[in-house]
Design an enzyme around this catalytic site. Structure first.
Site, PDB file in Angstrom:
ATOM      1  N   ASN A 395      45.365  34.940  37.407  1.00 51.07           N
ATOM      2  CA  ASN A 395      45.843  36.322  37.407  1.00 51.07           C
ATOM      3  C   ASN A 395      46.307  36.752  38.792  1.00 51.07           C
ATOM      4  OD1 ASN A 395      46.254  39.107  36.898  1.00 51.07           O
ATOM      5  ND2 ASN A 395      44.700  39.093  35.307  1.00 51.07           N
ATOM      6  N   ASP A 396      45.387  37.099  39.662  1.00 49.70           N
ATOM      7  CA  ASP A 396      45.765  37.642  40.970  1.00 49.70           C
ATOM      8  C   ASP A 396      46.602  36.668  41.789  1.00 49.70           C
ATOM      9  OD1 ASP A 396      44.284  39.991  40.451  1.00 49.70           O
ATOM     10  OD2 ASP A 396      42.445  38.964  41.047  1.00 49.70           O
TER      11      ASP A 396
END
Length: 469
Positions: A395-396
């Site tokens: 994700n990040d």
């Protein structure tokens, strides 16, 4: 023989230290990591045997009990811990190392109380350093373990007047330590310093968010090494000093690498409360215009066709893959694609997961060939020529907002530039933000397709679909 024994022990320590250094060097590459681990373990065995031959060892029976109990507990933990829980395990073991060093310092203080001799100022300072660093490492690691195990919230935990409270603790610690240098036999003040050190460890990690756990685990690992080195000075044991210094130095270097991968300083990690969930796409809209939050879904059959008929596929693993324990299914999918003539690579971000090297450990368990693993700097220039980027639970570390959104908490963080691939498939349970709490712009890109579901189930079904092509 009696004259040779001390020299032989020191020679064994020298051999052990050499094996530690070579082992650390080999741990720097996945291809040689296992061999490095074995060499370091042999070095530790030599160091332990040499220490047991020292004449100062007076209770072999008690040591034998400790070895037996510790070996049984260690074997059970090693056999039962899931690969997804490895970050928690590393954090817990860091804490045990800190606790052991603190107990050595406490034991040395009590030894001085039992003899008609007060410790010198140098000895008192060393004891206090052992208590301080060991205590902070112990309780700080327990809090990190609790956050990783979700016994505590992953977001930063704070309360009113937290910083003034920490400042008062630090002042009390300095004042008490100064007092102990001149009054080294004051038991009540010493015990007070032990308590303060442990409270400081808790306060050290509580306000740090889950997104920074890889850095925190690495830093606590360094602390455990420094604490061990201090214990070596207390016991006047050269091997413990060297081993602790190696762990402390390598931990600091790794912490710096982690911070560089996040484009942040250590002070910002420790005091910036990153990972609290304050960032969002709304902040990005304020900084760079509104974001079209249209999500484009794709089904299993279409995904299999896109992957199977691609010339090149880059797989980007993340914590979602770890949670689902999907690494073996991912390896099976990659093998199936390679049989169809697809060039498959893996892109590894330094802080993907919850500890340094988390993805490398998981993929090594699945016997993914080392030449297929590419770090961020090597793989990013290749995304422009990549047909499909397959994001599995990351994700990040793939969020394009890090490049342009100055209002985002992750702005400036180097990312895997998967948005530059011709097509992107993201396997994810839902649209929740990552551990940092920042919404991911990648999910709304025109070239991005979302394939929702558990990584293990989805990838297993993809394997079946690919076989039918």
């Amino acid at each position: 023989m009696s004259d040779f024994l001390p020299s032989g022990i020191q020679l064994g320590y020298l051999v052990a230290a050499s094996l530690f250094i070579v082992g650390l060097k080999q741990l720097g590459s996945p291809a040689t990591a296992r061999q490095g681990n074995v060499l370091a373990a042999i070095g530790m065995l030599i160091a332990i045997v040499g220490t047991l031959l020292e004449r100062q060892v007076i209770s072999y029976e008690l040591i034998a009990v400790g070895i037996i109990v510790g070996s049984i507990l260690g074997t059970i933990m090693a056999k039962t811990v899931a690969m997804t829980d490895m970050p928690q395990m590393v954090g817990l073991l860091n804490g045990f190392g800190g606790a052991a060093s603190a107990l050595v310092a406490v034991g040395e203080f009590w030894r001085y109380l039992s003899i008609p001799q007060s410790p010198t100022p140098d000895a008192t300072i060393t004891i206090l350093l052992g208590v301080l660093i060991g205590g902070i490492t112990f309780t700080g690691s327990l809090v990190a373990f609790a956050k990783l195990q979700e016994l505590l919230p992953g977001a930063p935990i704070s309360f009113p007047f937290q910083q003034p409270f920490n400042a008062l603790l630090a002042i009390a610690l300095l004042a008490g330590s100064g007092y102990m240098v001149f009054n080294p036999e004051d038991v009540s003040v010493f015990l007070g310093l032990v308590v303060i050190s442990n409270i400081l460890g808790i306060m050290f990690v509580l306000p740090i968010g889950g997104g920074d756990m890889p850095v925190v685990v690495s830093l606590l690992n360094s602390y455990s090494g420094i604490a061990a080195s201090v214990a070596g000075f207390i016991l006047m044991n050269n091997m413990l000093i060297i081993a602790g210094a190696l762990v402390g130095a390598s931990g600091i270097i790794l912490t710096q690498i982690m911070c560089k991968a996040m484009n942040r300083s250590i002070s910002n990690v420790l005091f910036g409360a990153f990972g609290g969930g304050g960032g969002s796409a709304a902040a990005g809209a304020a900084a760079g215009g509104a974001i079209d939050k249209t999500v484009r879904s794709i089904n299993l059959e279409e995904s299999a066709m896109m992957l199977g008929y691609a010339r090149s596929v880059v797989i980007i693993p993340g914590y979602g893959m770890a949670v689902a324990q999907a690494q073996h299914s991912v390896r099976e999918l990659a093998d199936g694609l390679e049989k169809m003539g697809v060039d498959v690579k893996y892109a590894i971000h330094p802080v993907a997961g919850r500890m340094p090297g988390h993805m490398n450990v998981l993929l090594a368990e699945a016997n993914v060939p080392y030449p297929q693993l590419y770090d961020m700097d090597d793989i990013n220039p290749q995304f422009d020529e990549t047909d499909v980027a397959l994001v599995i639970g990351a994700n990040d570390v793939v969020n394009p907002a890090a490049r342009h959104d100055t209002a985002s908490p992750i702005y400036g963080m180097p990312i895997l530039e998967v948005d530059k691939a011709k097509h992107t498939i993201v396997i994810k349970r839902g649209m929740n933000a990552g551990f940092s709490g920042v919404d991911n712009e990648l999910f709304y890109k025109d070239k991005t397709m979302m394939l929702f579901g558990s990584a293990k189930d989805v990838v297993a079904k993809l394997v079946a679909e690919v076989k039918q092509l």
